[in-house]
Each structure stands twice: as C-alpha cells, then as structure tokens.
Design an enzyme around this catalytic site. Sequence first.
Site, short mmCIF file in Angstrom:
data_model
loop_
_atom_site.label_atom_id
_atom_site.label_comp_id
_atom_site.label_asym_id
_atom_site.label_seq_id
_atom_site.Cartn_x
_atom_site.Cartn_y
_atom_site.Cartn_z
N ASP A 280 0.87 -1.17 0.00
CA ASP A 280 0.00 0.00 0.00
C ASP A 280 0.92 1.23 0.00
OD1 ASP A 280 -2.12 1.74 0.00
OD2 ASP A 280 -3.25 0.68 1.54
C1 NOJ Z 1 -4.00 4.00 0.14
C2 NOJ Z 1 -5.21 3.13 0.25
O1 NOJ Z 1 -5.16 2.38 1.44
C3 NOJ Z 1 -5.39 2.18 -0.93
O2 NOJ Z 1 -6.65 1.57 -0.83
C4 NOJ Z 1 -5.23 2.90 -2.23
O3 NOJ Z 1 -5.42 2.00 -3.30
C5 NOJ Z 1 -3.86 3.54 -2.27
N1 NOJ Z 1 -3.75 4.50 -1.18
C6 NOJ Z 1 -3.59 4.24 -3.59
O4 NOJ Z 1 -4.32 5.41 -3.70
#
Ligand code: NOJ
Length: 718
Positions: A280
């Site tokens: 993530d």
């Molecule tokens: C953080 C989030 O937890 C995730 O769901 C998302 O896909 C990413 N950022 C990218 O924006």
Amino acid sequence: MLYKNPTAPLPARVEDLLERMTRSEKIAQLTQTFVYDDIREPVKSNIRKQGLGSRILALSNLAGNVTERIAEVEDLNELQRVAVEESRLGIPLLHGRDVIHGHRTVFPIPLAMAASWDPALVEEAFAISAREAASAGVHWTFAPMLDIGRDPRWGRIIEGFGEDPYLAARMASVAVRGIQGPKSEEGGPPFAPDRLLACAKHYIGYGAAEGGRDYNTAEISDNTLRNVYLPPFKAAVEAGVGSVMSAFHDLNGEPASGSRYLLTDLLRGELGFQGFVVSDWGSVYELTAHRVAADRREAALLAFDAGVDMDMCSDCFGDHLAELVESGAIPESKLDDAVRRVLTAKFRLGLFEMPYTDPQRGPQVQFTDEHRAVAQRLAARSLVLLKNNGILPLAKDAHRIALIGPLAEQRRALLGSWVNDGLIGETQTLLEAFQAACPQAEILSGGGPLTDEMLMAAARADVVILAVGESNARNGEANCVASLDLPAGQDALIEAVHGLGKPMVLLVLAGRPINLPRAVALADALLYAWHPGSLGAAAIAEVLFGETVPSGKLPVSFPRAEGQIPIHYNHKSTGRSTTQYHDLPSTPLFPFGFGLSYTTFSYRNLGVSPSEIQSGKCVTVSVTVTNTGTCAGEEVAQCYVHDCVASVTRPERELKGFVRVRLEPGESQRVEFVLGPDELSFYGRDGRWRLEPGLFKVGVGGDCRAELAVGFRVLAPA
Ligand code: NOJ
C-alpha cells in the site's frame, strides 16, 4: 528481439527481456511512483535511464478523500512515450489508479453493491468501470477491496462487501472477472483492451482494526482469519486476480506488509497466487513506524523478503534493493522472480503492443446511455427499505412533496468516497430526479441544516421526504467515527418534522450502518440509500414512486448502539445463553440479509435431499417461495447452514447460497441450493481445509433469521 514479438509465447518473452536487463532496470520495474509537475522532468530522466514499473495516477496518499486531478490522456501518453521510445529496453509504464466503484459513470459504493445481492449486475458494473478507465489510459485498478467489515465505526467499511465471507467471496469473484475478464492462465492470452489488471486489497484483516480506527492493530485468530477474512481473497485468486495489495496494519504482531507468513506462505503457498504483490502507499517505509525495521534499508529487506514485489511510493526498494542484492542479503534469483511477475502483467495487458491511449476513445465510451442504465439498475437494487407503514410507494399525484434535509440538494454526497473521475455536474440531484419522475407534483425543496424555511416547506406539504445521513467526506479512508449517531443536528430535524404531524419518509445516505432506533420510531418509512452513485437520485425516485419495487438486503448487521460492536450474524455459539446486556437486547436493530419490499413473500415446504450423503457429495436444499402480496417483486432467498458438531467452534449459522427470484402476485417458485464440499468445509485447527462428517441443519428465508428447519448427514468416509 524476441520479447518484442507478439506471437512468441509469453513466458519466453518475459525471459528474453529479463536476460537483457541490468540490475537497476530490474529494480526500477519494482517501483511505483506518482508524478506531479515539479518532479516531472526528474521522473522523465529516471525513466530514460532505467525505466519505471508503474506510475500511480494519484497525488495524495489519501486519494479517496480529495478530488484528484483527472488523468489527461496526453499527459499519460507523453511519459509513456519516454518509457517506450527513450529508455533502453522500451518497457512500458503500468498506469495504476483507484477505480473503486466506477470511473466516469459512478456506481453505488461497494457496500451498496453487496446490498444488491446481484452478482451478475455487479460484474457488469466492474466491467463498465474497467472499460471506461481503460479508455482514459488506466491499466490497473486498486480494486476490489475485499476486507470483511464487522465494525461500522471503521470508515473503510464502505469500500468492501460487508460482514459475510460468502457474500463477499461471491462479489470478489465477479468483481475480478468484471475488471480483468474471464480467467486465463498465467502466460495465457492477454486481457482484452477494455479490461484492467485487478488488485485484491488490503491483504489481510485490515477491517479488524481495533476500535474501528483506520490503520490500527488487528488481532485475529488463525481460525477466524482463515474462515472469515480469507474467503474473499481466496475467491479472487481463484478468479485469477493479477495483483494483491499488502495492507498497512499490524496483524497478530507482524505488519501485513512485512509478513512472510501472510504474503508468501499463505497467499502464494496455500492459495496459489501467481500475480504480483504491491505494497500500500508507503507501507514499506511504514515498517519503520511499526518499529520492526530500524531504517529504510531494513524496511526494504523485510518487505521484499516477505513477498512484496512492488513498492508503492516509498522508494525504499529504489534506494536499497541494489545494495541488498549486491551484499547477498537478497538473492538475485528472488529479484528476478519479482521482476518476472511484474513483466508478466505488462505483457498480459498487451502494453508492449498498445502502450498508448487513443484520446478519442474516452468520449465515445464514457457515461454512455448503456452504462448509465446499468448504474441506475444497480443503484435501484442496492436500496434497502428498512421500514414502511404503507406510505410507500408514494402516489405520483401526491401534489405537494417537501424534499428537505441536509442532503436534499447534494450532488457529491450521492457519489460517495473514492470518486476520481465521476463528474459532479453530471450527477442529478434528488430534486431534479423527483421532478423528472413526478412532473405533476409540486416539490418544495430545501437543503442544508435545519432552517425555518425548511420547516415551513414541510408544514405546507402532503408528504415530507427528509434526506439525512453522511456526506461523502464522513466515511472512507481515515474517516472513522466513535459514535454512529446521525451527524449533529439531524436527529433534531427529524424530531421537528415529526412534530408537524406530516407523513415522513426518511432517506438515509450513508457509507456505514448508522444508529437509527429513534429515526425508525418516528418515520413512516425509511429507505437506506448508501451513496448510490451518478444515477442514484433517479434510482431513489424510481423506488419511492413505485416504478421499481425495492429488493436490496443488508450486507451488514445494523447495531442498536455502538456498544454492541462487533455484531455480526455469524457469531459462534457460547457455553451459556446468558450473554445478554442489562440495557439492550443482544440482537441487532436490523439483521444481516434484511430488507423489505412493497410486496411480501412466504417460504414453504423446505426440503433437503438426500438426507445422507457420502463425504464429497452434494445435497439439494429446496423451498417454495411465494409472492403473497399485491404487486410483482424480487426476493433474495438466502440459504443458511448450521454445522451441528465440529472439531472447532463454528458459527451458529453461515450463509451458503442465495438467489434472486422475481415473482408476480400469487406466483410461487421452487428454488434450489446445492451444498457440497465447498459449502460444508472449513479451516480446522491445523489450518487445513476440511469436511467433517456429521449432522448439518439448513434454513432458507428472506434474512439471516431463517428457521433452520431441516437437516442432513454427511457420512464418514468408508
Ligand atoms: C491508500 C489506500 O489504502 C489504498 O486503498 C489505495 O489504493 C492507495 N492509497 C492508492 O491510492
């Protein structure tokens, strides 16, 4: 060059390319970065030098909460041209974006999609999202989000498919199929041009954050992890999902982005996942904040060794993998494996053949009548009628309707969190939709907080529709609440309107269960609309005015108060039946699977055949569903199973099948559910998937309270 030959077998292309790559070119493929104006030139020059794995089309680590710049095709093509034409090997960039519940056509939030209990329609919605996003230059979406949500305080409950592993797993497979297309083998033919690479996230147990606070620690026993949290991920892997995102949180003492057990042993070893794992945003670096890595170098080593292949936006891999491989801490062969997986995805997407996006394509494909119709149908099916004393459907000739409340004039709140490409201006308001649905009526409207004007409008009306609930900004990532009450002032508004003595329909927009006992007591009817998307207002009008009969069912239990959390229907049996509160019943306000219609349904003649089966065989459960009311309608018949005695404690009941049936008044239909090894097995104490002989009870009904009225026996293997 073999890798450039589209007719060569995919694995051979990957090997050919890999052999030509320098170490720094390999590591660059394991890096994902964002690009804003100030760093555009340095990014370009890095791409020229060594290439780049992926460009994320987001500028914030909280992309769901901000209005992201719409990705311009020219801008994407320009950097892609640098990668393809100016880097040594011409490896195209992979464009990743959060296309969570639609692109330009915004569908209901995923929790609402689950409330439709309509996998075929949900698949269509994801296929449309993929088609629209692909036309805008996106190759990879960070969806579906598969976190089981048992805690409505957690703002990200909106992004998943609810509390139930079976329903979520059904939605997971159709979402993956909708995004990527039908499953093909790794190394098989490329995806069609209007599909994307999917990403199952946030692996795993992220929804169990303590206190419902996003990113927080989770403690989940292996039994619950496997039997409750794993099934949607397992289903996604079985559907061929091409990537998985490792989560932010610490699970059972190991951050999920640094857990070899989760990312390698379980995901690859047991589930057989063959795609690549992306972290993530910043979660590799955050291993230092979890204090399992002393610095960025250790974080890179821990995450890579655990099984993360691509580093989203923390640059720890970019900065340290070379030295880690050089020093022998990471074997070159492991580096190659990770690169192979990323390159395979790029070949499967056809990026080497079609790296660019045609700027003409988007306008032809996006927000078409066909896409809008699907969005409206799905929104209408996701609306859940929680109360109706007979006031609904509203007569179209009701001559004076007051449409008031803080959300009555909102466009943005209809769309929900995670909307990067839906256009607010294209979203009809409730007022516009009501006027279109009911041109004869006089509609007195008033949005915003409680005002005298609003109450005066209500006082003059024949019926009041009061739109309350959450704005899009109140849920989603990092937006957690300690109280599930309606936002400040809304209860007072409900009381005030009730005080006028007018018939009152409550329309609740929200991304999570809200405390509703008082609202339910005062309202004549209550329609739970979630955040229903671009066509949500039209869908709401359709249902309120009776053109469509509501058929949505709750994908999550609605507590009476926060103190009941976690509350979910598939809880375990206890040793004593006295696990009650002194001050509240232990049952939810509305149970999982619940939802009213404008008609009624009965369930009769439940049967199961045969009554004994050899282990590995199937039984058929059947029941007659009858429309006992006065209008045609659709019912979601749900099949629940109870495993009477097992080697580990099992839920009191588990959903194991559902079907939507459409019935005319008085019409009956016999519906059937087949239960076999997949439905009757569970992960045992040893972590193995097992089917234990013994007695099972079954019930079928319109929600999770169905009576478990028949049984069958699975015989021990001879
Ligand atoms: C953080 C989030 O937890 C995730 O769901 C998302 O896909 C990413 N950022 C990218 O924006």
